[in-house]
Design a protein around this motif. Structure first.
Motif, short mmCIF file in Angstrom:
data_model
loop_
_atom_site.label_atom_id
_atom_site.label_comp_id
_atom_site.label_asym_id
_atom_site.label_seq_id
_atom_site.Cartn_x
_atom_site.Cartn_y
_atom_site.Cartn_z
N MET A 5 4.48 -3.45 -28.40
CA MET A 5 5.49 -3.40 -29.44
C MET A 5 6.16 -4.76 -29.61
O MET A 5 6.52 -5.42 -28.65
CB MET A 5 6.53 -2.33 -29.10
CG MET A 5 7.71 -2.25 -30.06
SD MET A 5 7.22 -1.86 -31.78
CE MET A 5 6.67 -0.16 -31.57
N THR A 10 18.64 3.75 -30.46
CA THR A 10 17.88 3.50 -31.69
C THR A 10 18.58 4.11 -32.89
O THR A 10 18.71 3.49 -33.95
CB THR A 10 16.46 4.07 -31.56
OG1 THR A 10 15.83 3.53 -30.39
CG2 THR A 10 15.62 3.71 -32.78
N GLY A 36 13.78 4.60 -36.10
CA GLY A 36 13.19 3.35 -35.63
C GLY A 36 12.29 2.68 -36.65
O GLY A 36 11.82 1.56 -36.41
N ARG A 62 7.26 2.17 -35.96
CA ARG A 62 7.22 3.00 -34.76
C ARG A 62 6.49 4.32 -35.00
O ARG A 62 5.98 4.93 -34.06
CB ARG A 62 8.65 3.29 -34.28
CG ARG A 62 9.32 2.09 -33.63
CD ARG A 62 10.74 2.43 -33.18
NE ARG A 62 11.27 1.32 -32.39
CZ ARG A 62 11.15 1.21 -31.07
NH1 ARG A 62 10.53 2.16 -30.40
NH2 ARG A 62 11.66 0.18 -30.43
#
Length: 318
Positions: free
Chosen positions: A2, A48, A270, A274
């Motif tokens: 990520m 988040t 997110g 994601r």
């Protein structure tokens, strides 16, 4: 792996701890409880949620530019069956920044356009970082005229920092190609949908976005110029991009209020980078609903409705 944005560093730290904790639990190197993992997962979700519920325009444009955000080809390959790529403008050559072709969307034949940035160094160079040349827009015009002739709906995916600004593009008629492409969008008498999936800047984006329905992902952006470009013009200082971003109203919420777009497509917690599969599925459902709305309209009704839609933008301001 990520890629984390500047404002996501707290999430990065928590997810790094979770990865290590999970590894330890899997290998039974220490007496780590599953409850500790669950607690860390809850903390990641809360962090988040807190971050993404209070994003500034400058942060939203970072999300829109995220390198792992799904690009046009991912949407095309996931949503359309029997996709057949068409290449070239029949005048100069082919431009890989613009993807064009025919396919089937949930059982119906459609024409497809997309601006492709590429996902790694090789593909970014291949697609010129998503910055179309004049032949890319002329290819788009060719596909739109083909769709209008055979009664095929047009689906367009918008994701570009702008048309290529080089001397060679200007020499081949960049401005005229963009203007003609916008005109071709407006002349369409078949159902047409534009989906802004990432960064949609300048005339390079508008050239294939002037459709009957314009939808926009929650963390996408859409404007006539980038914040960096606006700052360079207004203050002769590109470092003031954040100040420009605050004033430009390029976020989905602002554009919906201004009636520049018709609907916001929510993104999962997110952002689309994601949860790419969820984002692509949501876009597919919105496209299906939009085509269904226009299915009973005649060609003249589609054309008139689109004309009025764009003429109405800005009429209620001030």
């Amino acid at each position: 792996m990520m890629f984390y944005l500047d404002f996501e560093q707290k999430i990065a730290s928590l997810e790094g701890r979770l990865t290590e904790l999970t590894r330890v639990l899997d290998q039974e190197l220490a007496p780590v409880s599953s409850e500790a993992v669950a607690q860390l997962e809850r903390e990641i979700k809360e962090t988040t949620d807190q971050l993404y519920s209070n994003l500034t325009p400058a942060q939203i444009i970072q999300v829109a530019r995220h390198p792992q955000r799904p690009h046009a080809l991912e949407y095309i390959n996931s949503l359309f069956d029997d996709f057949t790529l068409l290449a070239g403008d029949r005048g100069y050559g082919d431009d890989r920044a613009v993807i064009a072709g025919l396919g089937r969307f949930r059982g119906s034949s459609v024409a497809i356009l997309g601006q492709e940035k590429g996902a790694d160094t090789e593909t970014r160079l291949l697609h010129n970082f998503g910055m179309p040349m004049p032949e890319g827009y002329r290819k788009a015009i060719r596909i739109m005229e083909l769709a209008d002739r055979f009664g095929l709906p047009v689906i367009s995916f918008i994701d570009t920092a702008g048309a290529f600004p080089g001397v060679e593009a200007e020499a081949r008629g960049q401005a005229q190609a963009i203007a003609s492409s916008i005109s071709a969008c407006l002349d369409l008498k078949v159902p047409s949908i534009a989906v802004i999936i990432g960064e949609a800047m300048s005339g390079g984006a508008m050239a294939v976005a002037a459709m009957s329905r314009v939808y926009m992902l929650q963390y996408a952006v859409y404007n006539v110029i980038s914040p960096e470009g606006a700052a360079s013009i207004l203050w002769r200082d590109s470092t003031k991009a954040q100040d420009a971003a605050e004033a430009m109203q390029f976020t989905a919420d602002s554009l919906l209020k201004l009636k520049v777009i018709d609907q916001i497509i929510p993104e999962s917690l997110g952002g689309a980078h994601r949860h790419p599969k969820e984002a692509i599925a949501s876009v597919g459902d919105i496209i299906e609903a939009g085509l269904r709305e226009m299915s009973n309209l005649s060609p003249d009704q589609i054309h008139a409705e689109k004309r009025n839609r764009f003429l109405d933008i800005g009429r209620e301001l001030g």
